[in-house]
Design a protein around this motif. Structure first.
Motif, mmCIF file in Angstrom:
data_model
loop_
_atom_site.group_PDB
_atom_site.id
_atom_site.type_symbol
_atom_site.label_atom_id
_atom_site.label_comp_id
_atom_site.label_asym_id
_atom_site.label_seq_id
_atom_site.Cartn_x
_atom_site.Cartn_y
_atom_site.Cartn_z
ATOM 1 N N SER A 59 0.985 -0.956 0.110
ATOM 2 C CA SER A 59 0.156 -0.274 0.026
ATOM 3 C C SER A 59 0.684 1.138 0.145
ATOM 4 O O SER A 59 2.260 1.272 -0.156
ATOM 5 N N ASN A 60 0.380 2.267 -0.449
ATOM 6 C CA ASN A 60 1.187 3.704 -0.231
ATOM 7 C C ASN A 60 1.387 4.060 1.344
ATOM 8 O O ASN A 60 0.237 3.634 2.971
ATOM 9 N N ALA A 61 1.910 4.849 1.779
ATOM 10 C CA ALA A 61 2.266 5.609 3.081
ATOM 11 C C ALA A 61 2.894 6.543 2.841
ATOM 12 O O ALA A 61 2.470 7.387 1.715
ATOM 13 N N GLY A 62 2.887 7.670 3.999
ATOM 14 C CA GLY A 62 3.597 8.772 3.614
ATOM 15 C C GLY A 62 4.584 9.477 5.042
ATOM 16 O O GLY A 62 4.255 8.845 6.232
ATOM 17 N N ASP A 68 9.438 19.900 15.012
ATOM 18 C CA ASP A 68 10.243 19.266 15.946
ATOM 19 C C ASP A 68 9.722 17.691 16.804
ATOM 20 O O ASP A 68 9.589 16.692 16.812
ATOM 21 N N GLY A 69 9.674 17.146 14.836
ATOM 22 C CA GLY A 69 9.162 16.078 15.071
ATOM 23 C C GLY A 69 8.670 15.793 13.242
ATOM 24 O O GLY A 69 8.795 16.075 12.425
ATOM 25 N N VAL A 70 8.663 14.597 13.756
ATOM 26 C CA VAL A 70 8.054 13.245 12.552
ATOM 27 C C VAL A 70 6.342 13.042 12.487
ATOM 28 O O VAL A 70 6.267 12.596 13.309
ATOM 29 N N LEU A 71 5.701 12.621 11.852
ATOM 30 C CA LEU A 71 4.272 12.207 11.568
ATOM 31 C C LEU A 71 4.429 11.563 10.535
ATOM 32 O O LEU A 71 4.793 11.907 9.569
ATOM 33 N N VAL A 72 3.888 9.469 10.166
ATOM 34 C CA VAL A 72 4.163 9.043 9.347
ATOM 35 C C VAL A 72 2.426 8.674 9.056
ATOM 36 O O VAL A 72 1.549 8.754 9.942
ATOM 37 N N ARG A 98 7.213 10.974 16.095
ATOM 38 C CA ARG A 98 6.583 10.480 17.839
ATOM 39 C C ARG A 98 5.478 10.138 17.440
ATOM 40 O O ARG A 98 5.053 9.617 17.638
ATOM 41 N N TYR A 99 4.479 10.136 16.092
ATOM 42 C CA TYR A 99 3.458 9.709 15.788
ATOM 43 C C TYR A 99 3.427 8.850 14.718
ATOM 44 O O TYR A 99 3.973 9.225 13.260
ATOM 45 N N VAL A 100 2.328 7.834 14.123
ATOM 46 C CA VAL A 100 2.496 7.517 13.400
ATOM 47 C C VAL A 100 0.145 7.015 13.010
ATOM 48 O O VAL A 100 0.013 6.787 13.978
ATOM 49 N N VAL A 101 0.258 7.523 12.147
ATOM 50 C CA VAL A 101 -1.207 7.626 12.203
ATOM 51 C C VAL A 101 -1.991 6.270 11.489
ATOM 52 O O VAL A 101 -1.494 5.860 9.989
ATOM 53 N N ASN A 102 -2.051 5.575 11.846
ATOM 54 C CA ASN A 102 -3.177 4.299 10.956
ATOM 55 C C ASN A 102 -5.034 4.764 9.930
ATOM 56 O O ASN A 102 -5.960 5.263 11.044
ATOM 57 N N THR A 103 -4.211 4.784 8.656
ATOM 58 C CA THR A 103 -6.071 5.540 8.411
ATOM 59 C C THR A 103 -6.913 4.863 8.510
ATOM 60 O O THR A 103 -8.213 4.773 8.481
ATOM 61 N N HIS A 104 -6.676 3.131 8.561
ATOM 62 C CA HIS A 104 -7.636 1.948 8.819
ATOM 63 C C HIS A 104 -7.436 0.514 9.029
ATOM 64 O O HIS A 104 -6.128 0.865 9.455
ATOM 65 N N TYR A 105 -8.194 -0.173 9.784
ATOM 66 C CA TYR A 105 -6.799 -1.483 10.421
ATOM 67 C C TYR A 105 -6.280 -2.326 9.716
ATOM 68 O O TYR A 105 -5.921 -3.415 9.725
ATOM 69 N N HIS A 106 -6.921 -2.427 7.935
ATOM 70 C CA HIS A 106 -6.584 -3.160 7.037
ATOM 71 C C HIS A 106 -5.188 -3.767 7.296
ATOM 72 O O HIS A 106 -4.148 -2.800 7.705
#
Length: 324
Positions: A59-62, A68-72, A98-106
């Motif tokens: 899949s894609n990511a970004g 002061d940090g990075v969000l994935v 600092r963070y990773v955001v899951n767009t959904h659970y798959h």
């Protein structure tokens, strides 16, 4: 029934359809291995990691670099691809992840969460993901569930922060909006960076790729894509889909039309008295005339027609909301 293992196999088969890379130079050993994704700068300090035609990311990511940090955003299917993503981030900045955001659970979007947690990230997801990530992913593998797959799924990290409302994350002065939306799974988030007019859509958007709608509610999905399409700054916005290349407003419109055509086509055939395989056989040629050149159309379109039929009949299974 469509299973996630079939989905992943389909994605990877498409990724590998160009053939395995064969080095033709006698100096091939000196050539660094290709990334399993293509890193694209899409704004100041903002990068899309697009699943490579020969990659195994799934899949894609970004990611977004702030003061002061990075969000994935999302973590691929393959943890090795996630490790490569961390290395790419480290080439660009020494600021903490600092963070990773899951767009959904798959699983194709959360498979590398453990890698990012080990790198220091807090995992943010929709509130239902915490209850679904180790259970609904098992359901999606269906008959292909092996002890090894079960172990992989049940070891996926649970999110640290959950929400079903809009959330603002600050990276110093950089504002990132995490929005709860409906359509693909019932527990979806999209991530926008207002100062750069960039939106990471997860699987709410697919660019020229037929979508996986096993968990989808198309009527609500259309409403969500309509909102993206008609946003006041949509023409100036860069959209990162869950699958397919970086997108523009034109691509959002095309995907909106795809979902609407799918629903209208199935509704028409149901009105004519068709259902099940007869409906698929009658509806598929017309849909193929308009979208047959989309990646994975031949694989996903028959499944989409069956799921759309079930949605309109009120018999479609979707993940049940889970309380915290």
């Amino acid at each position: 029934m469509m299973t996630l293992s079939n989905f992943i196999r389909g994605v990877l088969a498409l990724s590998l359809s160009g053939g395995m890379y064969v080095a033709t130079s006698v100096f091939a050993a000196d050539i660094p291995p290709k990334l399993p994704f293509e890193s694209k700068a899409i704004g100041p300090g903002i990068y899309a990691a697009i699943d490579s035609p020969r990659g195994t990311s799934g899949s894609n990511a970004g990611f977004v670099i702030g003061d002061d940090g990075v969000l994935v955003v999302d973590s691929f299917f393959d943890p090795e691809a996630t490790r490569a993503l961390v290395l790419e981030i480290r080439k660009l900045t020494t600021k903490p992840i600092r963070y990773v955001v899951n767009t959904h659970y798959h699983a194709d979007h959360v498979g590398g969460d453990a890698v990012l947690r080990a790198a220091g990230a807090v995992i943010i997801a929709h509130r239902y993901v915490r209850g679904w990530i180790r259970t609904e992913n098992l359901h999606l593998f269906g008959d292909h569930l092996t002890p090894q797959i079960r172990a992989m799924v049940t070891s996926l990290p649970l999110p640290d922060v959950v929400t079903d409302k809009d959330l603002t994350v600050w990276l110093g002065k950089r504002k990132i909006l995490v929005r709860s939306v409906l359509g693909h799974t019932g527990g979806d988030l999209i991530v926008s960076v207002p100062d750069a007019k960039v939106v990471f859509c997860g699987d709410i958007l697919w660019r020229h790729v037929a979508p996986n709608i096993i968990d989808g509610t198309v009527a609500r999905w259309i409403d969500t894509v309509d909102a993206l399409r008609h946003a006041s700054d949509a023409a100036q916005t860069t959209f990162v889909p869950g699958h397919g290349d970086v997108a523009t407003l034109e691509d959002v419109v095309k995907f909106d039309d795809y979902l609407a055509d799918l629903r209208t086509t199935v509704l028409r055939e149901r009105t004519a008295g068709l259902s099940g395989e007869a409906l698929v056989k009658a509806a598929l040629p017309g849909l193929a005339m308009r979208y047959g050149d989309w990646t994975a159309f031949g694989y996903f379109a028959p499944l989409e027609l069956r799921y759309m039929d079930q949605e309109l009949a009120g018999t479609k299974r979707t993940p049940a909301p889970v309380a915290d």
